[in-house]
Design an enzyme around this catalytic site. Sequence first.
Site: not given
Ligand SMILES: Cc1cc2nc3c(=O)[nH]c(=O)nc-3n(C[C@H](O)[C@H](O)[C@H](O)COP(=O)(O)O)c2cc1C
Length: 424
Positions: A90, A188, A226
Site C-alpha cells: 500500500k 490516486c 504508476k
Molecule cells: C480500495 C483500493 C485502494 C487502493 N489503494 C491504492 C494505493 O494506495 N496506491 C495505489 O497506487 N493504488 C491503489 N489502488 C489502485 C489499485 O492498485 C489498482 O490500480 C486499481 O484498483 C485497478 O486495478 P484492479 O481492478 O485490479 O483493482 C487502490 C484500489 C482500491 C480498490
Amino acid sequence: MASLGMKQLGGGNRSVADVAGLRCRPGLTPPSRVGFRVLASGDRAEPDLSVTVNGLHMPNPFVIGSGPPGTNYTVMRRAFDEGWGAVIAKTVSLEAEKVINVTPRYARLRAGVNGSAKGQIIGWENIELISDRPLETMLKEFKQLKEEYPDRILIASIMEEYNKAAWEELIDRVEQSGVDAIEINFSCPHGMPERKMGAAVGQDCALLEEVCGWINAKATVPVWAKMTPNITDITQPARVALRTGCEGVSAINTIMSVMGINLDTLRPEPCVEGYSTPGGYSSKAVHPIALAKVMSIAKMMKSEYDDKDHTLSAIGGVETGGDAAEFILLGADTVQVCTGVMMHGYGLVKKLCAELKEFMKMHNFSTIEDFRGASLQYFTTHTDLVQRQQEAIRQRKAIRKGLQSDKDWTGDGFVKESESMVSN
Ligand SMILES: Cc1cc2nc3c(=O)[nH]c(=O)nc-3n(C[C@H](O)[C@H](O)[C@H](O)COP(=O)(O)O)c2cc1C
C-alpha cells in the site's frame, strides 16, 4: 505413447501461436495434412510462467497491486505464501498522521436488473487514501518480509508532496528497508490531489518531469511510475516518466467515478454522514478501459523504447488467467491485481496461474515471452481499417467473378481459376 491433440489452423481462424510465427518444438509430430497441426500433448513440458523484469526474477507475472491486499506484514506474507509473483505494498508517505480515512469508503456496482443484490459485482469504487500507518511501522515490516522471503520480490509504493527533500528522504528510507523496487503513485484520483499529490502530478507533465527528475537522481533500485487513466492521452506522462529515467510504467490506477445516487435518500454513494466525494473505479468494468490505455502505452514503448530495460505492468479488472493473457498479448511484462484479491482472496493466484497455463498450452507457448505483445500489431487507425475492408471486398468480388472468357485460363493459375468458379 503421447496422446495427440488436434488443432485446426488456417484461414481467418489462425491461432496466435501461428501468427506469432511459432514453430512446433523439436520432437513433436510434424503436420500430417494441410490445415491441421498435430500436437503431442502427453510429453509436453509445463509452460514456464516465470518472468524477469528490470532484473527482478518472479515465479509468475502476477503481482499484488498497491491497495488493501498489501497493507501490512500479515497480508503481504500471505500473498507470498499463496504464490504471488511479487507484492506491491500500500502506498506510503512520510507523514501518515496527515492521512485520515473515512468509513464507509467503498461502493460496488452489480450487474443485473436494477443492480439486484444477487448480481455479479462488476465495479468497485473507493475513496480510500494511501496508507494511514506510520512509515516507520511499514518499513519495519518490509525489512522483516525481505529477511523471511529473501528470494521474493517486494515493491514499495510511495507518494509525497511537491517537495524535493521530502521525496529524497522517503526514497532513502524505503530503500534502506531492503525493498527490490519502488512504484511511484502518480495516480490516486481522490483525496491526495487536494495536497498536490498523486494524480495531481500524473496529470501535469511539467510537474511530473520535475518530480521524476528528483526521484530518478536519488533512487538506486528500479522505479515504476504508476499512471492515471484520468487524462486525455496517457502516453504523454508515460513518455515523460521513461524519458526521465524510470525503468517501468504501471497502468492503470482507478478511474474517477461516482458510484450512484440512492433513490430513496437522494444521497450519493459511498455515503459518509450524508455526503460523498468522487472516488476511484476498479474491477471487471474497468478492464476494457485498462486494455485501451495499456495498448496505447505499449505502442508508444515499442516505437520509442523497444528493449527489455523498460517494462510495463498492466492493471485493471483482472480476475481470470484470460484477463491477464490479454494484457500480456498487448505487451505487459507483469499483471497486477487489487480488487480481484479483495473479492476472491489471496488463493486467486493459483487459479490465475492455472488458467494462464491452459491458455499457453492451447497455443503451444512455452514462456511468457513467446506471446508477449503478439496482438499489438493488430491495432491500427480507423482509416486503415476502411482501406483494408475496401481491399478485402475488392478481392472477394474479383474471386467471385471468376474468368470473363475462356481465353483467360492460364497454366500456372489453373487450379485457382477453377476454384474461383465453384459454388460450394
Ligand atoms: C480500495 C483500493 C485502494 C487502493 N489503494 C491504492 C494505493 O494506495 N496506491 C495505489 O497506487 N493504488 C491503489 N489502488 C489502485 C489499485 O492498485 C489498482 O490500480 C486499481 O484498483 C485497478 O486495478 P484492479 O481492478 O485490479 O483493482 C487502490 C484500489 C482500491 C480498490
